[in-house]
Write a protein that holds these residues in place. Structure first.
Motif, PDB file in Angstrom:
ATOM      1  N   THR A 274      -8.120   7.508  10.125  1.00 17.27           N
ATOM      2  CA  THR A 274      -8.622   8.171   8.926  1.00 17.27           C
ATOM      3  C   THR A 274      -7.463   8.524   8.006  1.00 17.27           C
ATOM      4  O   THR A 274      -6.366   8.759   8.481  1.00 17.27           O
ATOM      5  N   SER A 275      -7.765   8.638   6.734  1.00 18.22           N
ATOM      6  CA  SER A 275      -6.724   9.005   5.771  1.00 18.22           C
ATOM      7  C   SER A 275      -6.859  10.474   5.389  1.00 18.22           C
ATOM      8  O   SER A 275      -7.964  11.005   5.351  1.00 18.22           O
ATOM      9  N   HIS A 276      -5.734  11.095   5.093  1.00 20.08           N
ATOM     10  CA  HIS A 276      -5.752  12.457   4.546  1.00 20.08           C
ATOM     11  C   HIS A 276      -5.323  12.365   3.081  1.00 20.08           C
ATOM     12  O   HIS A 276      -4.288  11.777   2.781  1.00 20.08           O
ATOM     13  N   PRO A 277      -6.127  12.950   2.171  1.00 21.51           N
ATOM     14  CA  PRO A 277      -5.819  12.783   0.747  1.00 21.51           C
ATOM     15  C   PRO A 277      -4.389  13.203   0.373  1.00 21.51           C
ATOM     16  O   PRO A 277      -3.775  12.576  -0.479  1.00 21.51           O
ATOM     17  N   ARG A 278      -3.866  14.233   1.033  1.00 20.61           N
ATOM     18  CA  ARG A 278      -2.533  14.674   0.606  1.00 20.61           C
ATOM     19  C   ARG A 278      -1.484  13.610   0.847  1.00 20.61           C
ATOM     20  O   ARG A 278      -0.549  13.447   0.074  1.00 20.61           O
ATOM     21  N   ASP A 279      -1.607  12.876   1.941  1.00 21.41           N
ATOM     22  CA  ASP A 279      -0.595  11.864   2.277  1.00 21.41           C
ATOM     23  C   ASP A 279      -0.980  10.465   1.815  1.00 21.41           C
ATOM     24  O   ASP A 279      -0.311   9.500   2.148  1.00 21.41           O
ATOM     25  N   PHE A 280      -2.076  10.351   1.092  1.00 16.76           N
ATOM     26  CA  PHE A 280      -2.515   9.019   0.656  1.00 16.76           C
ATOM     27  C   PHE A 280      -1.713   8.637  -0.582  1.00 16.76           C
ATOM     28  O   PHE A 280      -1.874   9.215  -1.653  1.00 16.76           O
ATOM     29  N   THR A 281      -0.828   7.656  -0.416  1.00  9.07           N
ATOM     30  CA  THR A 281       0.096   7.310  -1.501  1.00  9.07           C
ATOM     31  C   THR A 281      -0.336   6.011  -2.194  1.00  9.07           C
ATOM     32  O   THR A 281      -1.083   5.212  -1.639  1.00  9.07           O
ATOM     33  N   ARG A 282       0.195   5.850  -3.405  1.00  5.84           N
ATOM     34  CA  ARG A 282      -0.213   4.721  -4.234  1.00  5.84           C
ATOM     35  C   ARG A 282       0.152   3.366  -3.628  1.00  5.84           C
ATOM     36  O   ARG A 282      -0.512   2.357  -3.882  1.00  5.84           O
ATOM     37  N   ASP A 283       1.221   3.360  -2.813  1.00  7.75           N
ATOM     38  CA  ASP A 283       1.652   2.060  -2.258  1.00  7.75           C
ATOM     39  C   ASP A 283       0.613   1.490  -1.281  1.00  7.75           C
ATOM     40  O   ASP A 283       0.635   0.298  -0.983  1.00  7.75           O
ATOM     41  N   ILE A 284      -0.302   2.344  -0.804  1.00  2.90           N
ATOM     42  CA  ILE A 284      -1.370   1.831   0.070  1.00  2.90           C
ATOM     43  C   ILE A 284      -2.305   0.948  -0.767  1.00  2.90           C
ATOM     44  O   ILE A 284      -2.718  -0.134  -0.338  1.00  2.90           O
ATOM     45  N   VAL A 285      -2.595   1.410  -1.983  1.00  5.66           N
ATOM     46  CA  VAL A 285      -3.444   0.604  -2.879  1.00  5.66           C
ATOM     47  C   VAL A 285      -2.693  -0.673  -3.269  1.00  5.66           C
ATOM     48  O   VAL A 285      -3.282  -1.764  -3.324  1.00  5.66           O
ATOM     49  N   ASP A 286      -1.371  -0.554  -3.485  1.00  4.02           N
ATOM     50  CA  ASP A 286      -0.571  -1.757  -3.816  1.00  4.02           C
ATOM     51  C   ASP A 286      -0.660  -2.776  -2.684  1.00  4.02           C
ATOM     52  O   ASP A 286      -0.762  -3.982  -2.932  1.00  4.02           O
ATOM     53  N   ALA A 287      -0.620  -2.285  -1.412  1.00  9.33           N
ATOM     54  CA  ALA A 287      -0.701  -3.198  -0.261  1.00  9.33           C
ATOM     55  C   ALA A 287      -2.058  -3.912  -0.257  1.00  9.33           C
ATOM     56  O   ALA A 287      -2.143  -5.109   0.012  1.00  9.33           O
ATOM     57  N   MET A 288      -3.104  -3.176  -0.606  1.00  8.27           N
ATOM     58  CA  MET A 288      -4.440  -3.801  -0.671  1.00  8.27           C
ATOM     59  C   MET A 288      -4.476  -4.865  -1.765  1.00  8.27           C
ATOM     60  O   MET A 288      -5.064  -5.930  -1.586  1.00  8.27           O
ATOM     61  N   ASN A 289      -3.862  -4.535  -2.891  1.00 10.65           N
ATOM     62  CA  ASN A 289      -3.873  -5.486  -4.006  1.00 10.65           C
ATOM     63  C   ASN A 289      -3.082  -6.747  -3.671  1.00 10.65           C
ATOM     64  O   ASN A 289      -3.418  -7.842  -4.112  1.00 10.65           O
ATOM     65  N   ALA A 290      -2.014  -6.590  -2.857  1.00 10.46           N
ATOM     66  CA  ALA A 290      -1.109  -7.720  -2.589  1.00 10.46           C
ATOM     67  C   ALA A 290      -1.557  -8.570  -1.405  1.00 10.46           C
ATOM     68  O   ALA A 290      -1.261  -9.763  -1.368  1.00 10.46           O
ATOM     69  N   VAL A 291      -2.227  -7.962  -0.433  1.00 11.90           N
ATOM     70  CA  VAL A 291      -2.506  -8.695   0.813  1.00 11.90           C
ATOM     71  C   VAL A 291      -4.027  -8.813   1.007  1.00 11.90           C
ATOM     72  O   VAL A 291      -4.700  -7.827   1.308  1.00 11.90           O
TER      73      VAL A 291
END
Ligand code: 5AD
Ligand code: SF4
Length: 458
Positions: free
Chosen positions: A235-252
């Protein structure tokens, strides 16, 4: 002939518990045990327990009481998991037929505890507290699905949200090295797994002990393991959810376009009392990153209603947040006071009828939101992984990358479980989609024998 060693295991609770049970089964099999399907057939009866809400905890004690009468047949009973950690040796008082109590943070000691039981010890506990730095690694994990498997990347929790028992039951945060996680993913890919779910109480709090990879880098690296077609994380916690996670989704492309981001409440004032460490606006900022993605990221969440002091206006803010975000799924719960937690200092002020009413209002609103969101898929082609066949309805059951259930009919050759197919959506419902098979994207080379079974009780 020595007597055969047999065990029966029942699992309550979350995906972490389900995966822990897969590792416990693997560890026991390596100790010469055979898994059996009924309590009656087993020499050792184990319950892997959940204590997230009072109801879950009570269920465990009822189940233990049900089987007390079998004790005379020489069976040994063990309680594992979160209730074990929370209640410790008190379990022996409430359920005197229990011989083993082993908490979630102590599984690495399980083989040793089992040996002691075999040697005749009457009562034994394994109850590491928040001191442990070690994770539970097994040489053999008895995975219950041959195509889709879990990998733990981080255990424990350091967040101490006011309502939550997990930091006390699962110990402090400890991550596995990125090397060890990647090796496990590669091994699974070689065995034919194509879909991997990374697990942790807070996966985004992942800290590589070898300092090689961030969580987003690890996610991307697993998505690039040859053979892996889907990777999810929870599970994700909003405080530690960083933008690079979305970048990883966009790239892979293999990183699935689904994020479970528990919000708990839409009111900043309630979030503050919950000690969540973010505001409504900060949460919505993360949602905006995901809405800006070209991947059409599906969002799901958890909500607690009736947290101490929750006013009608605060509850309304939660409802307005559901409207604003447009989730594809919401798990909603009535607040339940838990032992040791900071919220016990606040009076459990919301009467149960009000909690129930708020829950019903929220669930009805969300049902409408989901119905509308799913309607948007009508006429689309969606790739699903086939999980099974419903012979009553004559439909195949698949799951999309967005984690939606897709039931479908196939006119030609029967689809293969574990295969990926394109399905055209012809009908939509609040909790599922339905359609017709169009094309085969990919089918597995191997066929599998029956995997070990896992009984999970909700
Ligand atoms: N009461 C009600 N719900 C709870 N959850 C966690 N602790 C409690 C509690 N004391 C819910 C949260 C969490 C989910 C797994 O369970 O929403 O995200
Ligand atoms: Fe999972 Fe939490 Fe229940 Fe433990 S208490 S099983 S961590 S949901």
């Amino acid at each position: 002939m020595p007597e055969e060693k047999t065990f029966y295991l029942e699992t309550f609770g979350c995906q972490m518990n389900v995966h822990d049970s897969e590792k416990v089964i693997g560890a026991l099999m390596q100790q010469g045990y055979r898994q059996v399907q009924t309590v009656e057939d087993a020499g050792l009866v184990l319950y892997n327990t959940c204590s997230i809400r009072d109801k879950a905890e009570q269920k465990v004690f009822h189940r233990l009481a049900d089987f007390k009468k079998l004790q005379s047949q020489g069976k040994r009973f063990g309680v594992l998991g979160c209730v074990a950690q929370q209640e410790g040796a008190r379990i022996f008082e409430r359920a005197p037929h229990v011989s083993l109590v082993c908490g979630s943070a102590s599984y690495r000691n399980l083989p040793h505890l089992i040996e002691e039981l075999e040697a005749g010890t009457q009562r034994i506990t394994g109850l590491d507290d928040r001191q442990t730095d070690e994770t539970f690694e097994t040489e053999f994990t008895a995975r219950s699905n041959p195509y889709r498997g879990y990998i733990t990347i981080i255990e424990g929790c350091d967040k101490f949200c006011a309502y939550c028992v997990v930091p006390y039951t699962r110990g402090k945060e400890r991550s596995r090295t990125s090397d060890s996680v990647l090796r496990e993913a590669q091994r699974m890919a070689e065995q034919g797994f194509t879909d991997i779910q990374l697990l942790g109480q807070n996966v985004n709090s992942y800290r590589d002990p070898s300092h090689r990879m961030s969580f987003a880098e690890l996610l991307a690296a697993i998505g690039e393991v040859p053979g892996i077609r889907r990777v999810r994380f929870t599970t994700s916690h909003p405080r530690d959810f960083t933008r690079d996670i979305v970048d990883a989704m966009n790239a892979v492309p293999a990183v699935c376009n689904h994020v479970h981001l528990p919000v708990q409440s839409g009111a900043s004032s309630t979030l503050k009392r919950m000690l969540r460490e973010y505001t409504r606006d900060q949460y919505l900022e993360r949602i905006a990153w995901m809405k800006a993605s070209p991947r059409e990221i599906s969002l799901t969440t958890d909500v607690i209603v009736g947290f101490p002091g929750e006013t009608d206006a605060e509850f309304e803010e939660t409802i307005s947040l559901l409207d604003e975000v447009g989730y594809d799924g919401v798990f909603s719960f009535k607040y339940s006071p838990r032992p040791n937690t900071p919220a016990l200092n606040l009076p459990d002020s919301i009467p149960d009828e009000v909690k129930a009413q708020r829950l019903a209002i929220l669930q009805e609103r969300q049902r409408q939101i989901q119905a509308a969101r799913n309607r948007r898929h009508l006429g689309e082609n969606i790739e699903v992984m086939v999980e099974g066949y419903n012979s009553v309805r004559g439909q195949w059951i698949g799951r999309s990358a967005q984690n939606k259930t897709v039931n479908f009919v196939a006119a030609g050759a029967a689809p293969v479980p574990g295969g990926y197919y394109e399905v055209r959506i012809t009908a939509t419902f609040p909790n599922s989609l339905a359609g017709e098979l169009q094309n085969t994207s990919w089918v597995p080379e191997q066929t599998f024998t029956a995997p070990p079974t896992l009984r999970v009780l909700q």
